[in-house]
Design a protein around this motif. Sequence first.
Motif, mmCIF file in Angstrom:
data_model
loop_
_atom_site.group_PDB
_atom_site.id
_atom_site.type_symbol
_atom_site.label_atom_id
_atom_site.label_comp_id
_atom_site.label_asym_id
_atom_site.label_seq_id
_atom_site.Cartn_x
_atom_site.Cartn_y
_atom_site.Cartn_z
ATOM 1 N N GLN A 161 0.827 -1.200 0.000
ATOM 2 C CA GLN A 161 0.000 0.000 0.000
ATOM 3 C C GLN A 161 0.865 1.255 0.000
ATOM 4 O O GLN A 161 0.595 2.221 -0.718
ATOM 5 N N SER A 162 1.917 1.258 0.810
ATOM 6 C CA SER A 162 2.788 2.435 0.881
ATOM 7 C C SER A 162 3.497 2.685 -0.447
ATOM 8 O O SER A 162 3.527 3.818 -0.948
ATOM 9 N N ILE A 163 4.069 1.630 -1.034
ATOM 10 C CA ILE A 163 4.801 1.796 -2.299
ATOM 11 C C ILE A 163 3.859 2.254 -3.409
ATOM 12 O O ILE A 163 4.119 3.254 -4.105
ATOM 13 N N GLY A 164 2.752 1.534 -3.596
ATOM 14 C CA GLY A 164 1.815 1.908 -4.654
ATOM 15 C C GLY A 164 1.182 3.264 -4.414
ATOM 16 O O GLY A 164 0.998 4.044 -5.361
ATOM 17 N N GLY A 165 0.846 3.577 -3.158
ATOM 18 C CA GLY A 165 0.232 4.869 -2.856
ATOM 19 C C GLY A 165 1.161 6.038 -3.107
ATOM 20 O O GLY A 165 0.742 7.075 -3.641
ATOM 21 N N VAL A 166 2.441 5.892 -2.744
ATOM 22 C CA VAL A 166 3.408 6.972 -2.979
ATOM 23 C C VAL A 166 3.614 7.185 -4.478
ATOM 24 O O VAL A 166 3.637 8.329 -4.962
ATOM 25 N N VAL A 167 3.769 6.096 -5.228
ATOM 26 C CA VAL A 167 3.954 6.222 -6.687
ATOM 27 C C VAL A 167 2.733 6.891 -7.317
ATOM 28 O O VAL A 167 2.871 7.789 -8.160
ATOM 29 N N TYR A 168 1.546 6.471 -6.912
ATOM 30 C CA TYR A 168 0.326 7.057 -7.474
ATOM 31 C C TYR A 168 0.205 8.527 -7.096
ATOM 32 O O TYR A 168 -0.190 9.363 -7.925
ATOM 33 N N SER A 169 0.534 8.884 -5.867
ATOM 34 C CA SER A 169 0.432 10.276 -5.434
ATOM 35 C C SER A 169 1.371 11.179 -6.216
ATOM 36 O O SER A 169 1.044 12.335 -6.499
ATOM 37 N N LEU A 170 2.536 10.656 -6.584
ATOM 38 C CA LEU A 170 3.529 11.468 -7.288
ATOM 39 C C LEU A 170 3.230 11.607 -8.775
ATOM 40 O O LEU A 170 3.489 12.671 -9.362
ATOM 41 N N PHE A 171 2.676 10.584 -9.404
ATOM 42 C CA PHE A 171 2.602 10.565 -10.864
ATOM 43 C C PHE A 171 1.191 10.490 -11.430
ATOM 44 O O PHE A 171 1.025 10.589 -12.652
ATOM 45 N N ALA A 172 0.163 10.319 -10.624
ATOM 46 C CA ALA A 172 -1.192 10.176 -11.155
ATOM 47 C C ALA A 172 -1.706 11.496 -11.694
ATOM 48 O O ALA A 172 -1.342 12.572 -11.222
ATOM 49 N N GLY A 173 -2.600 11.405 -12.674
ATOM 50 C CA GLY A 173 -3.248 12.596 -13.203
ATOM 51 C C GLY A 173 -4.419 13.049 -12.358
ATOM 52 O O GLY A 173 -4.896 14.177 -12.501
ATOM 53 N N SER A 174 -4.899 12.186 -11.468
ATOM 54 C CA SER A 174 -5.991 12.529 -10.551
ATOM 55 C C SER A 174 -5.500 12.311 -9.121
ATOM 56 O O SER A 174 -5.749 11.262 -8.520
ATOM 57 N N PRO A 175 -4.761 13.269 -8.559
ATOM 58 C CA PRO A 175 -4.151 13.059 -7.236
ATOM 59 C C PRO A 175 -5.146 12.938 -6.099
ATOM 60 O O PRO A 175 -4.786 12.478 -5.018
ATOM 61 N N MET A 176 -6.401 13.356 -6.326
ATOM 62 C CA MET A 176 -7.401 13.218 -5.273
ATOM 63 C C MET A 176 -7.879 11.773 -5.126
ATOM 64 O O MET A 176 -8.519 11.424 -4.133
ATOM 65 N N VAL A 177 -7.576 10.937 -6.105
ATOM 66 C CA VAL A 177 -7.989 9.528 -6.075
ATOM 67 C C VAL A 177 -7.025 8.739 -5.190
ATOM 68 O O VAL A 177 -5.810 8.946 -5.236
ATOM 69 N N ILE A 178 -7.581 7.843 -4.377
ATOM 70 C CA ILE A 178 -6.782 7.042 -3.446
ATOM 71 C C ILE A 178 -6.753 5.592 -3.929
ATOM 72 O O ILE A 178 -7.807 4.955 -4.041
ATOM 73 N N PRO A 179 -5.563 5.033 -4.223
ATOM 74 C CA PRO A 179 -5.481 3.612 -4.599
ATOM 75 C C PRO A 179 -5.428 2.743 -3.347
ATOM 76 O O PRO A 179 -4.868 3.126 -2.319
ATOM 77 N N LEU A 180 -5.997 1.555 -3.446
ATOM 78 C CA LEU A 180 -6.097 0.684 -2.276
ATOM 79 C C LEU A 180 -6.349 -0.735 -2.749
ATOM 80 O O LEU A 180 -6.952 -0.946 -3.808
ATOM 81 N N THR A 181 -5.879 -1.706 -1.992
ATOM 82 C CA THR A 181 -6.324 -3.074 -2.238
ATOM 83 C C THR A 181 -7.716 -3.224 -1.632
ATOM 84 O O THR A 181 -7.988 -2.712 -0.551
ATOM 85 N N THR A 182 -8.616 -3.864 -2.345
ATOM 86 C CA THR A 182 -10.033 -3.841 -1.981
ATOM 87 C C THR A 182 -10.555 -5.257 -1.739
ATOM 88 O O THR A 182 -9.862 -6.248 -1.984
ATOM 89 N N ALA A 183 -11.800 -5.324 -1.252
ATOM 90 C CA ALA A 183 -12.423 -6.622 -0.976
ATOM 91 C C ALA A 183 -12.546 -7.491 -2.232
ATOM 92 O O ALA A 183 -12.256 -8.701 -2.176
ATOM 93 N N PRO A 184 -12.987 -6.951 -3.393
ATOM 94 C CA PRO A 184 -13.032 -7.803 -4.598
ATOM 95 C C PRO A 184 -11.674 -8.389 -4.968
ATOM 96 O O PRO A 184 -11.589 -9.540 -5.408
ATOM 97 N N LEU A 185 -10.605 -7.599 -4.775
ATOM 98 C CA LEU A 185 -9.272 -8.129 -5.070
ATOM 99 C C LEU A 185 -8.888 -9.220 -4.077
ATOM 100 O O LEU A 185 -8.263 -10.225 -4.457
ATOM 101 N N ALA A 186 -9.249 -9.040 -2.801
ATOM 102 C CA ALA A 186 -8.960 -10.071 -1.804
ATOM 103 C C ALA A 186 -9.702 -11.365 -2.134
ATOM 104 O O ALA A 186 -9.149 -12.467 -1.997
ATOM 105 N N ILE A 187 -10.946 -11.257 -2.592
ATOM 106 C CA ILE A 187 -11.713 -12.443 -2.994
ATOM 107 C C ILE A 187 -11.079 -13.100 -4.220
ATOM 108 O O ILE A 187 -10.978 -14.330 -4.303
ATOM 109 N N PHE A 188 -10.633 -12.279 -5.162
ATOM 110 C CA PHE A 188 -9.981 -12.801 -6.367
ATOM 111 C C PHE A 188 -8.720 -13.575 -5.999
ATOM 112 O O PHE A 188 -8.426 -14.641 -6.562
ATOM 113 N N ILE A 189 -7.963 -13.051 -5.033
ATOM 114 C CA ILE A 189 -6.736 -13.719 -4.595
ATOM 115 C C ILE A 189 -7.064 -15.068 -3.951
ATOM 116 O O ILE A 189 -6.359 -16.070 -4.164
#
Length: 823
Positions: free
Chosen positions: A360-388
Amino acid sequence: MENQKALHFVPVEALSSVNGHVFRRMELQDDEEQSESPRPLTDSHAYELPTQTTTSDSDSSRFGLLNTSRKYVKLMNFKEEVRAHRDLDSFLAQASILLDEKAASLDEVLRRMLEHLAQDGQGSWNQEEVTHSLFTDAGGQEASVHLLTETIQGVTATATGVRYQQSWLCVLCNVKSLQRRCVCIARLERPQNWGVNCCEARFVILILSPPRMKSTKTAIELARTFATMFSDISFREKLLETKTQEDFKQELMLQRQLLSSPTYKASMEEEIGPHSNKPLKVSEFLQAGRGIYEDLSRRLPHYVSDFTDGMHGSSRSLLKYTTTAIFLYIAILLPAIAFGSLNDESTRGEIDVQKTIVGQSIGGVVYSLFAGSPMVIPLTTAPLAIFISVIRGICDDYDLDFPAFYACIGLWNSLFLILGGVFNVSLFMKLFKRSTEEVIALFISIAFVGDAVKGTIKIFHKYYHEPMLVNRSAVELQSLADLLQQPESSSAGVSLPAVLMLCTKERPILCLLLMLGTLWLGYVLFLIKRSPFLHAKVREVVSDCALPISVVIFSFVGSYLFIDIELPVFNYYSGPVFNVAPLNKLTGMNVLGACGLGFLLALLIFIDQNIVISLTNAPENRLLKGTAYHWDLMLSGFINILMSVLGLPWMHAAFPHSTLHVRQLAKVEQHVEQGHLYETIVSVKETRLTSLAANALIGLSVCLLPVPLQWIPKPVLYGLFLYIALTSIEGNQMCDRIALLLKEQTSHPPTHYIRRVPQRKVHYFTGLQLIQLITLCAFGMYPLPYMKMIFPLLMILLIPVRKILLPKIIEAKYLDIIDAQHM
């Protein structure tokens, strides 16, 4: 249909007597409401009187005839019309500004403004003469209707009606004894209710002009200049924060620069990207890289300001940034712990809490620095946990190496996401209507509630049963009987088997109280900003920190005050965080099978990612720096390459964290419409610093493992899920329409769909949305794991349901109105 924003010239009869005089509600006829461009409006209902006029009415000395005329006034073009700059320069040279005027009635406010103009030496006049010119009762006893003669007020015309800007009013009149034009601006100390269309007046602009003037220097033209400036809600919010007249004049000059900027109109009115009104064309998908190029061209000029906005000058927002970063830290860290614990159970330690926090820290920092929509928050979510968990089951069934197969699926997924960004696949989001997005958003909120409820049920199932129900074999009970019969058991304590020790009822009851307590305290503190208690700044800080305060307090209650009761916490394993996947353990058929799963995963991330960005950049959020759908999709692909290879959980833009991030950084203005209180976002500090700081702190939180993070009980995490779900439904139009089913008709708010759509059609539409939501919940929460694999396809099917099926049940014009933004 695009919104039409204009200045409305309001004549005498548009004002009704409230607090002495002012605005009466204007209701348009159907043919006027459907007009696509501004047009003159007439109103045959000067007063809301019975339709029949009796003889006694006409004989009354208070009866009179009132002439009506309405017209739209064009906004002043500061880029092309020189007169706008000259008008403002003339005002700034001898500014008449009243700050924090305490007068409550409009008569008294105008009297104080006239006195202030006279004191500033801007002219001499007979005050009684000017007052008679301002109001309609200048004719004497036979004309006793006390209404303003001429005003200009901002209105926004859409396909669903007309909405007034109620916080400012421009009053103008011609005065024969004047030699030059005069302007006075008054800022009221507190909002005043002066009528239906002026329920929260904070600014009054008074324009006085000689009757015979050049066509470009009339009272109307001068009023256009100032009315155009005050029609910007962000500008009005800045004026409320000024302390002195010099600060007030400085904001006027800054607003002139903004209105004169060649990019101003585009930033306010242009509809770009997947939500533009242009129809889809096949050729747009063949122009490789064009969407990314346009995204970068739009966002790169604002990159520096994403770090500097709010850090210096009069608009400093360091306290707001600090409270928002703390909120995001808690709101991101605790779900990461919860989903990490879920991944730990499903993968048997391959992906644990520690890896989830680091990813979460690595992906969140990269997204905060380079994303075009900085207000958006990336996160691992329940659907991804179910997929795993499904992937782990496949690996067990076919004896596959989990890290290798997981990495291969992730790499295929990233490839599809990158290709989707390059070939502008995000343009398909044009097919998603607002109602479809709200169904999916509400499903995500329900999923949070479902996770909390399922976790609580597991705790009750494990701990609430009687001891005999834990192990139904007689062996355990016989060993207990032998233990109690030992001679030393009478003088010393008896150590019961662990399987029987689990059956203590106080543990699940405490877990339930901690979960509900976290929800209750967090939501009460969140709503304190709407209460009259404490100072406004204190209320704002407490509301922003509601979630962290609630989590800390109930973690302390559960882990310290009830230290004798052992509560469930997440597992922690000390070991290497990064494990490079051994891809050489997979065969060609394994790689081909991973391709299909990678496509389904990419479809899930594509839909969630774009819907979250769309909801975050909704028009009512007033984000001005633009979007970057294609670039952000490709960036998510690159981030997930790193996550896949290192064995960390995947991530994408998360709801409702992204929209909550916007609300945390928003300035909100309240307005009253027919007795109902609404909140309107005035402006948002679009910054990268808050999410960057929060994700950096999450990376440092690895040092807090296992203690003190293990002091946060799982029930507190479930309370956080309930809090996030409850706060995310605010502003969801579907929830508002569901509430209509439980309200009497007199309590229905004056929304656009209530005014324009038959009530029966509104309820039909709501019922059809509920059917779609129930279908999503049935597939998304069904206990069979493989059923969840086709869930992304089910979300895609919502598009033809909205585009093909619903128009056969409800007329298309009503569907478009319900899907429109509330105006």
